[in-house]
Design a protein around this motif. Structure first.
Motif, mmCIF file in Angstrom:
data_model
loop_
_atom_site.group_PDB
_atom_site.id
_atom_site.type_symbol
_atom_site.label_atom_id
_atom_site.label_comp_id
_atom_site.label_asym_id
_atom_site.label_seq_id
_atom_site.Cartn_x
_atom_site.Cartn_y
_atom_site.Cartn_z
ATOM 1 N N LEU A 34 0.836 -1.206 0.000
ATOM 2 C CA LEU A 34 0.000 0.000 0.000
ATOM 3 C C LEU A 34 0.869 1.253 0.000
ATOM 4 O O LEU A 34 1.742 1.410 0.865
ATOM 5 N N ASN A 73 -4.526 7.422 -2.997
ATOM 6 C CA ASN A 73 -4.090 6.042 -3.184
ATOM 7 C C ASN A 73 -3.102 5.995 -4.347
ATOM 8 O O ASN A 73 -3.470 6.236 -5.492
ATOM 9 N N THR A 110 -1.083 3.275 -4.759
ATOM 10 C CA THR A 110 -0.629 1.885 -4.679
ATOM 11 C C THR A 110 -0.139 1.345 -6.028
ATOM 12 O O THR A 110 -0.823 1.491 -7.043
#
Ligand SMILES: O=c1[nH]c(=O)c2[nH]c(=O)[nH]c2[nH]1
Length: 323
Positions: free
Chosen positions: A207, A280, A282
């Motif tokens: 992550l 995010n 990721t």
């Protein structure tokens, strides 16, 4: 928070200067902070304090400058820049917020036509570099700094003149540009599965998050840092974020920011609210099953980018302790 474009009467009318970079050497050191278990940060020498400052001013007397080109009350934004740079030499405090409050107050004291000022700044970070201490170890250099593009402190004060006094209308502090990667022990499962779902559930993903954290105090004067025990340094909030990320096995970024928020509110009872803006970032897996153990090969994600926003206060902490 009030809308940062509107005056107190609801109209939008302001002007100012942004990207005013100012560097002050040998400012007052920041000392006497409260220590927290998540951080080794206990203060900083402020040998080199850099800030990118924004000043925004308001006042009914600026209306003719918009309506009829009458500049008689206009303080040129170029002069505002000079004002900020000059007063950086007079500032005797140790925090970004204190500097903004000082400059904002000086604007209001100097120019009657300014009824309110919104001052904000991002700290420009410099890291002390380790040098040999002469006894086989290393110590931070007192002279040489590395220019850092890591996360940085944020401060904001909105000040108003009221019956001749300067009052704080709004205040906000923060740390922006945190980027953290946790290589395993993060999941993202249990979300809506329908005809639009293509993302596979992942019980263990790598992550990568981008994170900005903002906070307000019960007493906005606490952000000045005059009483260091009541001051919340950006460095300690950053450290809480990384420690909680390390400790908790979370099922989403939403879950993570909530856990970080609880810890911040627990450590700093003087805060009124904590706000998160996360992204995010990721990476995508390229190879996994044919590699040993937890090893993976990953690549950059394509746009678009997911984001989360969340605000919390002590009622969230109280809810948690009931469970
Ligand atoms: O932590 C996450 N939260 C989401 O809401 C989300 N949505 C998504 O596609 N990936 C993720 N990850």
């Amino acid at each position: 928070m009030t809308d940062d474009t509107q005056n107190t009467d609801g109209r939008t009318m302001n002007y100012g200067k942004k990207h005013v970079n100012v560097y002050r050497t040998y400012a007052t050191p920041l000392t006497g902070l409260r220590e927290i278990p998540e951080s080794t940060f206990t203060g900083k020498p402020n040998t080199l304090l850099g800030m990118e400052v924004r000043a925004q001013v308001e006042g009914e007397e600026f209306l003719p400058s918009f309506r009829s080109g009458d500049n008689s009350k206009v303080v040129a934004t170029d002069s505002m820049k000079n004002f900020i740079l000059h007063h950086a030499g007079e500032y005797d405090g140790a925090t970004v917020e204190g500097f903004l409050h000082y400059i904002g107050s000086e604007f209001l004291k100097t120019y009657d036509q300014m009824e309110a000022v919104r001052m904000s700044a991002d700290e420009l970070q410099f890291d002390q570099r380790p040098v040999p201490d002469g006894e086989g170890g290393f110590e931070p250099s007192e002279l040489v700094f590395r220019v850092s593009d890591n996360e940085s402190a944020y401060g904001e004060y909105y000040l108003k003149r009221e019956d001749g006094d300067i009052v704080i209308e709004d205040q906000r502090s923060g740390v922006t540009g945190i980027e953290l990667v946790k290589v395993k022990d993060n999941s993202f499962v249990g979300y809506v599965q329908d005809e639009y779902t293509t993302l596979p559930e992942r019980k263990n993903r790598t992550l990568y998050i981008g994170l900005d954290i903002f906070w307000t105090y019960d007493d906005p004067e606490a952000a000045l840092g005059d009483d260091p025990k009541e001051y919340v340094p950006a460095e300690q909030v950053r450290d809480i974020a990384q420690v909680v990320f390390d400790e908790k096995d979370v099922n989403s970024i939403q879950d993570l920011v909530y856990q970080i928020g609880l810890r911040i509110l627990e450590r700093f009872p003087q805060l009124a609210e904590v706000n998160f803006e996360s992204r995010n970032q990721t990476w995508l897996g390229v190879r996994k099953d044919d590699l040993d153990g937890d090893a993976k090969v990953l690549r950059e994600p394509p746009r678009p980018t997911g984001f989360q926003r969340f605000s919390m206060d002590h009622s969230d902490l109280n809810e948690e302790s009931k469970e």
